[in-house]
Design a protein around this motif. Sequence first.
Motif, mmCIF file in Angstrom:
data_model
loop_
_atom_site.group_PDB
_atom_site.id
_atom_site.type_symbol
_atom_site.label_atom_id
_atom_site.label_comp_id
_atom_site.label_asym_id
_atom_site.label_seq_id
_atom_site.Cartn_x
_atom_site.Cartn_y
_atom_site.Cartn_z
ATOM 1 N N ILE A 1 -5.267 14.549 8.526
ATOM 2 C CA ILE A 1 -5.369 13.357 7.713
ATOM 3 C C ILE A 1 -6.237 12.264 8.380
ATOM 4 N N LYS A 2 -6.063 12.050 9.666
ATOM 5 C CA LYS A 2 -7.134 11.113 10.187
ATOM 6 C C LYS A 2 -8.313 11.718 10.178
ATOM 7 N N THR A 3 -8.833 12.798 10.403
ATOM 8 C CA THR A 3 -10.349 13.360 10.253
ATOM 9 C C THR A 3 -10.705 13.489 8.959
ATOM 10 N N MET A 4 -9.770 13.601 7.880
ATOM 11 C CA MET A 4 -10.268 13.567 6.548
ATOM 12 C C MET A 4 -10.464 12.042 6.089
ATOM 13 N N PHE A 5 -9.778 11.042 6.731
ATOM 14 C CA PHE A 5 -10.127 9.680 6.462
ATOM 15 C C PHE A 5 -11.495 9.355 7.074
ATOM 16 N N LYS A 6 -11.626 9.627 8.257
ATOM 17 C CA LYS A 6 -12.888 9.464 8.806
ATOM 18 C C LYS A 6 -14.102 9.927 8.230
ATOM 19 N N SER A 7 -14.125 10.912 7.803
ATOM 20 C CA SER A 7 -15.208 11.668 6.943
ATOM 21 C C SER A 7 -15.234 10.951 5.390
ATOM 22 N N ASN A 8 -14.203 10.626 4.840
ATOM 23 C CA ASN A 8 -14.377 9.972 3.477
ATOM 24 C C ASN A 8 -14.696 8.590 3.729
ATOM 25 N N LEU B 1 -17.509 -1.411 -2.827
ATOM 26 C CA LEU B 1 -17.441 -0.362 -1.477
ATOM 27 C C LEU B 1 -16.127 -0.636 -0.619
ATOM 28 N N ARG B 2 -15.789 -2.018 -0.553
ATOM 29 C CA ARG B 2 -14.474 -2.516 0.239
ATOM 30 C C ARG B 2 -13.142 -1.984 -0.663
ATOM 31 N N LEU B 3 -13.224 -2.293 -2.033
ATOM 32 C CA LEU B 3 -12.236 -1.945 -2.607
ATOM 33 C C LEU B 3 -12.135 -0.158 -2.873
ATOM 34 N N ARG B 4 -13.095 0.504 -2.859
ATOM 35 C CA ARG B 4 -12.905 1.840 -2.441
ATOM 36 C C ARG B 4 -12.451 2.171 -1.341
ATOM 37 N N ARG B 5 -13.026 1.551 -0.243
ATOM 38 C CA ARG B 5 -12.379 1.855 1.227
ATOM 39 C C ARG B 5 -10.900 1.648 1.286
ATOM 40 N N SER B 6 -10.322 0.444 0.564
ATOM 41 C CA SER B 6 -9.121 0.130 0.604
ATOM 42 C C SER B 6 -8.111 1.002 0.029
ATOM 43 N N ARG B 7 -8.765 1.440 -1.070
ATOM 44 C CA ARG B 7 -7.971 2.635 -1.836
ATOM 45 C C ARG B 7 -7.763 3.903 -0.926
ATOM 46 N N ILE B 8 -8.716 4.181 -0.408
ATOM 47 C CA ILE B 8 -8.529 5.664 0.577
ATOM 48 C C ILE B 8 -7.705 5.292 1.575
ATOM 49 N N ALA B 9 -7.949 4.213 2.181
ATOM 50 C CA ALA B 9 -6.803 3.748 3.299
ATOM 51 C C ALA B 9 -5.311 3.854 2.895
ATOM 52 N N VAL B 10 -5.044 2.980 1.665
ATOM 53 C CA VAL B 10 -3.843 3.190 1.003
ATOM 54 C C VAL B 10 -3.252 4.548 0.867
ATOM 55 N N ASN B 11 -4.236 5.607 0.255
ATOM 56 C CA ASN B 11 -3.820 6.673 -0.023
ATOM 57 C C ASN B 11 -3.658 7.651 1.088
ATOM 58 N N THR B 12 -4.399 7.388 2.383
ATOM 59 C CA THR B 12 -4.238 7.950 3.630
ATOM 60 C C THR B 12 -2.876 7.757 4.219
ATOM 61 N N LEU B 13 -2.557 6.209 4.044
ATOM 62 C CA LEU B 13 -1.376 5.940 4.571
ATOM 63 C C LEU B 13 0.088 6.406 3.852
ATOM 64 N N LEU B 14 -0.189 6.557 2.513
ATOM 65 C CA LEU B 14 0.806 7.146 1.624
ATOM 66 C C LEU B 14 0.878 8.566 1.916
ATOM 67 N N GLU B 15 -0.102 9.530 2.116
ATOM 68 C CA GLU B 15 -0.080 10.726 2.726
ATOM 69 C C GLU B 15 0.587 10.821 4.266
ATOM 70 N N THR B 16 0.227 9.934 4.796
ATOM 71 C CA THR B 16 0.852 9.967 6.082
ATOM 72 C C THR B 16 2.375 9.906 6.408
ATOM 73 N N ARG B 17 2.702 8.718 5.383
ATOM 74 C CA ARG B 17 4.150 8.375 5.180
ATOM 75 C C ARG B 17 5.018 9.664 4.741
ATOM 76 N N SER B 18 4.436 10.313 3.773
ATOM 77 C CA SER B 18 5.176 11.242 3.304
ATOM 78 C C SER B 18 5.497 12.604 4.160
ATOM 79 N N LEU B 19 4.863 12.432 5.192
ATOM 80 C CA LEU B 19 5.018 13.529 6.366
ATOM 81 C C LEU B 19 6.155 12.956 7.594
ATOM 82 N N LEU B 20 6.846 11.880 7.482
ATOM 83 C CA LEU B 20 7.372 11.095 8.277
ATOM 84 C C LEU B 20 9.030 11.081 8.083
#
Length: 161
Positions: free
Chosen positions: A70-77, A116-135
């Motif tokens: 997920i972290k690698t995907m976030f960096k690439s996105n 772009l900032r909105l898009r970046r924030s959306r990606i960050a929130v989606n990444t957080l939600l994806e990480t959250r689902s694993l914990l």
Amino acid sequence: MKLHPLVGVLIFLTIVNIAAVDTYVYYQIVHGPRAMGDVFPSDPGAEGTGQGITAVSRLDSAQRKEIAKIKTMFKSNTGGIFERLKVLDDEIYDLIQRDPVPQDAIDERLRELSDLRLRRSRIAVNTLLETRSLLTREQRGELFKAIFRTRPRVSSTDPRR
């Protein structure tokens, strides 16, 4: 004193402030919160001050692998977004230096910056939600404590304190 120089200085200071915040967020996301302890270090004994997730030693290997993906995907996105934001900041700075100031061109770049900032924030929130689902519930609590410990406070009267 004339209004145009004051407006120019105000815009310049706003851009500098935005650039500083973007740089801080970029380093926190891309390089991790090293100064405050890594939230998910690669191993329990990894460097940091220990202020990250205390339940990190309870992450199983499957969780670690998924979080690394997920972290690698976030960096690439978001890598291209961060690069474009920097270019836009530089362009806006250059436009402000012109005489007369091309306000339409500045507005166009500010709109793109905002998108772009909105898009970046959306990606960050989606990444957080994806990480959250694993914990587990306990690990999620530690994650959110670590995140909110590192974010800037809105004001001293912030009710979320």
